[in-house]
Motif scaffolding. Structure first.
Motif, PDB file in Angstrom:
ATOM      1  N   VAL A 100     104.781 126.514  -8.233  1.00  0.00           N
ATOM      2  CA  VAL A 100     104.413 125.666  -9.356  1.00  0.00           C
ATOM      3  C   VAL A 100     103.587 124.494  -8.870  1.00  0.00           C
ATOM      4  O   VAL A 100     103.866 123.907  -7.829  1.00  0.00           O
ATOM      5  CB  VAL A 100     105.678 125.178 -10.100  1.00  0.00           C
ATOM      6  N   SER A 101     102.559 124.165  -9.627  1.00  0.00           N
ATOM      7  CA  SER A 101     101.626 123.132  -9.179  1.00  0.00           C
ATOM      8  C   SER A 101     101.754 121.828  -9.953  1.00  0.00           C
ATOM      9  O   SER A 101     101.556 120.759  -9.382  1.00  0.00           O
ATOM     10  CB  SER A 101     100.192 123.651  -9.314  1.00  0.00           C
ATOM     11  N   TYR A 102     102.037 121.897 -11.246  1.00  0.00           N
ATOM     12  CA  TYR A 102     101.992 120.705 -12.079  1.00  0.00           C
ATOM     13  C   TYR A 102     103.374 120.327 -12.570  1.00  0.00           C
ATOM     14  O   TYR A 102     104.128 121.170 -13.036  1.00  0.00           O
ATOM     15  CB  TYR A 102     101.067 120.937 -13.270  1.00  0.00           C
ATOM     16  N   PRO A 103     103.708 119.045 -12.499  1.00  0.00           N
ATOM     17  CA  PRO A 103     105.026 118.594 -12.947  1.00  0.00           C
ATOM     18  C   PRO A 103     105.340 118.986 -14.381  1.00  0.00           C
ATOM     19  O   PRO A 103     106.505 119.232 -14.703  1.00  0.00           O
ATOM     20  CB  PRO A 103     104.949 117.079 -12.789  1.00  0.00           C
ATOM     21  N   ARG A 104     104.331 119.098 -15.230  1.00  0.00           N
ATOM     22  CA  ARG A 104     104.620 119.486 -16.620  1.00  0.00           C
ATOM     23  C   ARG A 104     105.223 120.886 -16.700  1.00  0.00           C
ATOM     24  O   ARG A 104     105.881 121.233 -17.670  1.00  0.00           O
ATOM     25  CB  ARG A 104     103.351 119.431 -17.460  1.00  0.00           C
ATOM     26  N   ASP A 105     105.011 121.672 -15.669  1.00  0.00           N
ATOM     27  CA  ASP A 105     105.527 123.035 -15.655  1.00  0.00           C
ATOM     28  C   ASP A 105     106.936 123.125 -15.099  1.00  0.00           C
ATOM     29  O   ASP A 105     107.563 124.194 -15.172  1.00  0.00           O
ATOM     30  CB  ASP A 105     104.603 123.946 -14.843  1.00  0.00           C
ATOM     31  N   TYR A 106     107.438 122.054 -14.545  1.00  0.00           N
ATOM     32  CA  TYR A 106     108.778 122.091 -13.964  1.00  0.00           C
ATOM     33  C   TYR A 106     109.834 122.375 -15.006  1.00  0.00           C
ATOM     34  O   TYR A 106     110.942 122.786 -14.675  1.00  0.00           O
ATOM     35  CB  TYR A 106     109.100 120.761 -13.284  1.00  0.00           C
ATOM     36  N   ARG A 107     109.513 122.137 -16.265  1.00  0.00           N
ATOM     37  CA  ARG A 107     110.485 122.333 -17.342  1.00  0.00           C
ATOM     38  C   ARG A 107     110.640 123.784 -17.758  1.00  0.00           C
ATOM     39  O   ARG A 107     111.544 124.108 -18.523  1.00  0.00           O
ATOM     40  CB  ARG A 107     110.059 121.507 -18.556  1.00  0.00           C
ATOM     41  N   SER A 108     109.779 124.623 -17.269  1.00  0.00           N
ATOM     42  CA  SER A 108     109.798 126.025 -17.685  1.00  0.00           C
ATOM     43  C   SER A 108     110.637 126.856 -16.732  1.00  0.00           C
ATOM     44  O   SER A 108     110.460 126.798 -15.516  1.00  0.00           O
ATOM     45  CB  SER A 108     108.372 126.572 -17.712  1.00  0.00           C
ATOM     46  N   THR A 109     111.519 127.668 -17.302  1.00  0.00           N
ATOM     47  CA  THR A 109     112.322 128.551 -16.461  1.00  0.00           C
ATOM     48  C   THR A 109     111.443 129.589 -15.761  1.00  0.00           C
ATOM     49  O   THR A 109     111.829 130.099 -14.706  1.00  0.00           O
ATOM     50  CB  THR A 109     113.378 129.286 -17.297  1.00  0.00           C
ATOM     51  N   ARG A 110     110.282 129.872 -16.307  1.00  0.00           N
ATOM     52  CA  ARG A 110     109.444 130.949 -15.777  1.00  0.00           C
ATOM     53  C   ARG A 110     108.865 130.655 -14.399  1.00  0.00           C
ATOM     54  O   ARG A 110     108.499 131.581 -13.674  1.00  0.00           O
ATOM     55  CB  ARG A 110     108.298 131.246 -16.753  1.00  0.00           C
ATOM     56  N   VAL A 111     108.806 129.381 -14.025  1.00  0.00           N
ATOM     57  CA  VAL A 111     108.170 129.064 -12.742  1.00  0.00           C
ATOM     58  C   VAL A 111     109.145 129.112 -11.577  1.00  0.00           C
ATOM     59  O   VAL A 111     108.734 129.014 -10.425  1.00  0.00           O
ATOM     60  CB  VAL A 111     107.486 127.682 -12.781  1.00  0.00           C
ATOM     61  N   TYR A 112     110.399 129.287 -11.856  1.00  0.00           N
ATOM     62  CA  TYR A 112     111.406 129.262 -10.806  1.00  0.00           C
ATOM     63  C   TYR A 112     111.650 130.668 -10.265  1.00  0.00           C
ATOM     64  O   TYR A 112     111.812 131.629 -11.016  1.00  0.00           O
ATOM     65  CB  TYR A 112     112.699 128.624 -11.317  1.00  0.00           C
ATOM     66  N   ASP A 113     111.699 130.745  -8.958  1.00  0.00           N
ATOM     67  CA  ASP A 113     111.803 132.031  -8.278  1.00  0.00           C
ATOM     68  C   ASP A 113     113.237 132.400  -7.917  1.00  0.00           C
ATOM     69  O   ASP A 113     113.569 133.582  -7.806  1.00  0.00           O
ATOM     70  CB  ASP A 113     110.977 131.986  -6.988  1.00  0.00           C
ATOM     71  N   TYR A 114     114.051 131.414  -7.686  1.00  0.00           N
ATOM     72  CA  TYR A 114     115.431 131.648  -7.264  1.00  0.00           C
ATOM     73  C   TYR A 114     116.367 130.843  -8.160  1.00  0.00           C
ATOM     74  O   TYR A 114     116.074 129.698  -8.504  1.00  0.00           O
ATOM     75  CB  TYR A 114     115.627 131.229  -5.800  1.00  0.00           C
ATOM     76  N   TRP A 115     117.490 131.459  -8.466  1.00  0.00           N
ATOM     77  CA  TRP A 115     118.491 130.829  -9.328  1.00  0.00           C
ATOM     78  C   TRP A 115     119.870 130.942  -8.699  1.00  0.00           C
ATOM     79  O   TRP A 115     120.211 131.984  -8.128  1.00  0.00           O
ATOM     80  CB  TRP A 115     118.525 131.502 -10.696  1.00  0.00           C
ATOM     81  N   GLY A 116     120.641 129.870  -8.851  1.00  0.00           N
ATOM     82  CA  GLY A 116     122.034 129.931  -8.467  1.00  0.00           C
ATOM     83  C   GLY A 116     122.845 130.595  -9.570  1.00  0.00           C
ATOM     84  O   GLY A 116     122.335 130.893 -10.657  1.00  0.00           O
ATOM     85  N   GLN A 117     124.122 130.789  -9.322  1.00  0.00           N
ATOM     86  CA  GLN A 117     124.970 131.527 -10.245  1.00  0.00           C
ATOM     87  C   GLN A 117     125.500 130.661 -11.384  1.00  0.00           C
ATOM     88  O   GLN A 117     126.020 131.208 -12.344  1.00  0.00           O
ATOM     89  CB  GLN A 117     126.146 132.171  -9.500  1.00  0.00           C
ATOM     90  N   GLY A 118     125.364 129.364 -11.290  1.00  0.00           N
ATOM     91  CA  GLY A 118     125.838 128.497 -12.349  1.00  0.00           C
ATOM     92  C   GLY A 118     127.235 127.961 -12.112  1.00  0.00           C
ATOM     93  O   GLY A 118     128.081 128.614 -11.504  1.00  0.00           O
ATOM     94  N   THR A 119     127.451 126.762 -12.595  1.00  0.00           N
ATOM     95  CA  THR A 119     128.772 126.141 -12.527  1.00  0.00           C
ATOM     96  C   THR A 119     129.049 125.501 -13.878  1.00  0.00           C
ATOM     97  O   THR A 119     128.181 124.852 -14.469  1.00  0.00           O
ATOM     98  CB  THR A 119     128.840 125.115 -11.376  1.00  0.00           C
ATOM     99  N   LEU A 120     130.247 125.714 -14.378  1.00  0.00           N
ATOM    100  CA  LEU A 120     130.593 125.286 -15.727  1.00  0.00           C
ATOM    101  C   LEU A 120     131.035 123.831 -15.745  1.00  0.00           C
ATOM    102  O   LEU A 120     131.920 123.433 -14.980  1.00  0.00           O
ATOM    103  CB  LEU A 120     131.700 126.174 -16.299  1.00  0.00           C
TER     104      LEU A 120
END
Length: 125
Positions: A100-120
């Motif tokens: 990802v190049s632009y900070p405005r895109d940081y809000r999109s889930t589509r630019v992320y390549d790796y995800w953790g499993q989540g914590t509640l």
């Protein structure tokens, strides 16, 4: 490769610190973000930290209450959450983005390549 932990049940007004640790590879040079997903809702952006750790970005709902940071190794990211509200109840996910190049895109889930499993995180009123 990314593991988020630190969630739990707290009362409104309490604080909680989430951690996201990398394993098996380094995430130095990646933008790191936190997202959350409440029951029945879409995953939404919470905050992100730039590659060097010097720039941070927040959703309006998080501004003034949440703080993102990353350690010097770049492989652990933290989310300090203060003044928690019941509407903060959600599964929190950390994520890493390489290209990802632009900070405005940081809000999109589509630019992320790796995800953790989540914590509640559950905030009671």
């Amino acid at each position: 490769q990314l593991q988020a932990y630190g969630g739990g049940l707290v009362q409104a007004g309490d604080s909680l610190r989430l951690s996201c640790a990398a394993s098996g590879r380094t995430f130095v040079g990646y933008v790191m973000g936190w997202f959350r997903q409440a029951p029945g809702k879409e995953r939404e952006f919470v905050t992100a930290v730039g590659r060097s750790g010097g720039s941070t970005y927040y959703a309006e709902s998080a501004k003034g209450r949440f703080t993102i940071s990353r350690d010097n190794t770049g492989n652990t990211v933290y989310l300090q959450m203060n003044s928690l509200k019941p509407e903060d109840t959600a599964v929190y996910y950390c994520a890493a983005a390489a290209g990802v190049s632009y900070p405005r895109d940081y809000r999109s889930t589509r630019v992320y390549d790796y995800w953790g499993q989540g914590t509640l995180v559950t905030v009671s009123s």
